[in-house]
Scaffold this motif. Structure first.
Motif, PDB file in Angstrom:
ATOM      1  N   MET A   1     129.140  -1.393   7.634  1.00  0.00           N
ATOM      2  CA  MET A   1     127.997  -0.928   6.865  1.00  0.00           C
ATOM      3  C   MET A   1     128.449   0.165   5.909  1.00  0.00           C
ATOM      4  O   MET A   1     128.549   1.310   6.287  1.00  0.00           O
ATOM      5  CB  MET A   1     126.935  -0.371   7.777  1.00  0.00           C
ATOM      6  N   ARG A  11     135.217  -0.904   2.730  1.00  0.00           N
ATOM      7  CA  ARG A  11     133.880  -1.390   3.066  1.00  0.00           C
ATOM      8  C   ARG A  11     133.974  -2.265   4.297  1.00  0.00           C
ATOM      9  O   ARG A  11     134.899  -3.018   4.463  1.00  0.00           O
ATOM     10  CB  ARG A  11     133.312  -2.228   1.930  1.00  0.00           C
ATOM     11  N   SER A  12     132.967  -2.153   5.122  1.00  0.00           N
ATOM     12  CA  SER A  12     132.833  -3.054   6.256  1.00  0.00           C
ATOM     13  C   SER A  12     131.360  -3.314   6.454  1.00  0.00           C
ATOM     14  O   SER A  12     130.531  -2.458   6.195  1.00  0.00           O
ATOM     15  CB  SER A  12     133.449  -2.434   7.515  1.00  0.00           C
ATOM     16  N   GLY A  13     131.022  -4.497   6.859  1.00  0.00           N
ATOM     17  CA  GLY A  13     129.625  -4.818   7.116  1.00  0.00           C
ATOM     18  C   GLY A  13     128.863  -5.128   5.847  1.00  0.00           C
ATOM     19  O   GLY A  13     129.433  -5.382   4.796  1.00  0.00           O
ATOM     20  N   PRO A  14     127.529  -5.090   5.955  1.00  0.00           N
ATOM     21  CA  PRO A  14     126.674  -5.480   4.837  1.00  0.00           C
ATOM     22  C   PRO A  14     126.739  -4.504   3.660  1.00  0.00           C
ATOM     23  O   PRO A  14     127.145  -3.353   3.815  1.00  0.00           O
ATOM     24  CB  PRO A  14     125.277  -5.515   5.442  1.00  0.00           C
ATOM     25  N   ASP A  15     126.297  -4.984   2.536  1.00  0.00           N
ATOM     26  CA  ASP A  15     126.234  -4.180   1.318  1.00  0.00           C
ATOM     27  C   ASP A  15     125.319  -2.979   1.554  1.00  0.00           C
ATOM     28  O   ASP A  15     124.186  -3.143   2.011  1.00  0.00           O
ATOM     29  CB  ASP A  15     125.688  -5.056   0.196  1.00  0.00           C
ATOM     30  N   ARG A  18     120.622  -1.621  -0.593  1.00  0.00           N
ATOM     31  CA  ARG A  18     119.591  -2.353   0.143  1.00  0.00           C
ATOM     32  C   ARG A  18     118.377  -2.739  -0.697  1.00  0.00           C
ATOM     33  O   ARG A  18     117.719  -3.724  -0.416  1.00  0.00           O
ATOM     34  CB  ARG A  18     119.109  -1.525   1.328  1.00  0.00           C
ATOM     35  N   ASP A  38     119.051   3.426   8.813  1.00  0.00           N
ATOM     36  CA  ASP A  38     120.342   2.995   9.352  1.00  0.00           C
ATOM     37  C   ASP A  38     120.634   3.864  10.569  1.00  0.00           C
ATOM     38  O   ASP A  38     120.644   5.092  10.465  1.00  0.00           O
ATOM     39  CB  ASP A  38     121.425   3.161   8.282  1.00  0.00           C
ATOM     40  N   THR A  83     128.006   4.108  -4.400  1.00  0.00           N
ATOM     41  CA  THR A  83     128.512   3.669  -3.094  1.00  0.00           C
ATOM     42  C   THR A  83     130.035   3.643  -3.057  1.00  0.00           C
ATOM     43  O   THR A  83     130.616   3.723  -1.976  1.00  0.00           O
ATOM     44  CB  THR A  83     127.950   2.291  -2.693  1.00  0.00           C
ATOM     45  N   ARG A  89     125.798   4.779   3.591  1.00  0.00           N
ATOM     46  CA  ARG A  89     125.462   3.737   4.560  1.00  0.00           C
ATOM     47  C   ARG A  89     124.371   2.830   3.998  1.00  0.00           C
ATOM     48  O   ARG A  89     124.359   1.643   4.260  1.00  0.00           O
ATOM     49  CB  ARG A  89     125.010   4.369   5.862  1.00  0.00           C
ATOM     50  N   ALA A  90     123.431   3.421   3.241  1.00  0.00           N
ATOM     51  CA  ALA A  90     122.336   2.642   2.663  1.00  0.00           C
ATOM     52  C   ALA A  90     121.810   3.366   1.426  1.00  0.00           C
ATOM     53  O   ALA A  90     121.766   4.598   1.403  1.00  0.00           O
ATOM     54  CB  ALA A  90     121.223   2.441   3.677  1.00  0.00           C
TER      55      ALA A  90
END
Length: 152
Positions: A1, A11-15, A18, A38, A83, A89-90
């Motif tokens: 995330m 980067r890891s996880g979703p974009d 949001r 988050d 980002t 994170r979001a």
């Protein structure tokens, strides 16, 4: 995330981006907050821009925002830059276009990070860059009948 604290460029996880939108309907703080929730974020910073009743010593009765057709793409690029630079994170950003009245929400941005300092810094950079670079123009209407374009 999103970007990890240990490796800001990875980067890891979703974009982490949001919610991004430029819309002609009323904005919702609840929608933006829900978008950036988050469990790994210890801090979430918001900026809420509202239509004020004055500018430069003149009384404002309302205004209109107009966005260029590329505005949403520029907003996406701006969000991606934030980002990439901060451990986000979001992130969410929504801007209103069309006719607004005094007190209406004009823009809402939010950033969630593991730590509050990063959230504040990223949120400030997000709103400042949005206002500088995203092609959205403000047409202010004054109570004395005057008007003014801002940012055009």
């Amino acid at each position: 995330m999103g970007i990890t604290d240990e490796h800001p460029g990875e980067r890891s996880g979703p974009d982490p981006i949001r919610l991004l939108a430029i819309r002609d309907t009323p904005l919702s703080l609840d929608e933006v907050f829900a978008a950036v929730r988050d469990d790994a974020a210890g801090g979430t910073a918001f900026f809420v821009g509202t239509v004020r009743d004055h500018d430069g010593g003149a009384s404002v009765r309302g205004l209109g925002y107009t966005g260029h057709p590329t505005a949403e793409a520029v907003l996406r690029r701006t969000a991606a830059e934030i980002t990439a630079k901060y451990p986000v994170r979001a992130l969410a950003a929504v801007h209103r276009v069309g006719d607004l009245e005094v007190g209406d929400l004009a823009v809402v941005v939010a950033v969630a990070c593991a730590h509050r300092g990063d959230a504040f810094d990223a949120c400030r950079r997000l709103i400042d860059t949005l206002k500088e670079e995203v092609p959205i123009w403000k047409h202010q209407l004054f109570t004395d009948g005057g008007e003014e374009w801002v940012g055009a």
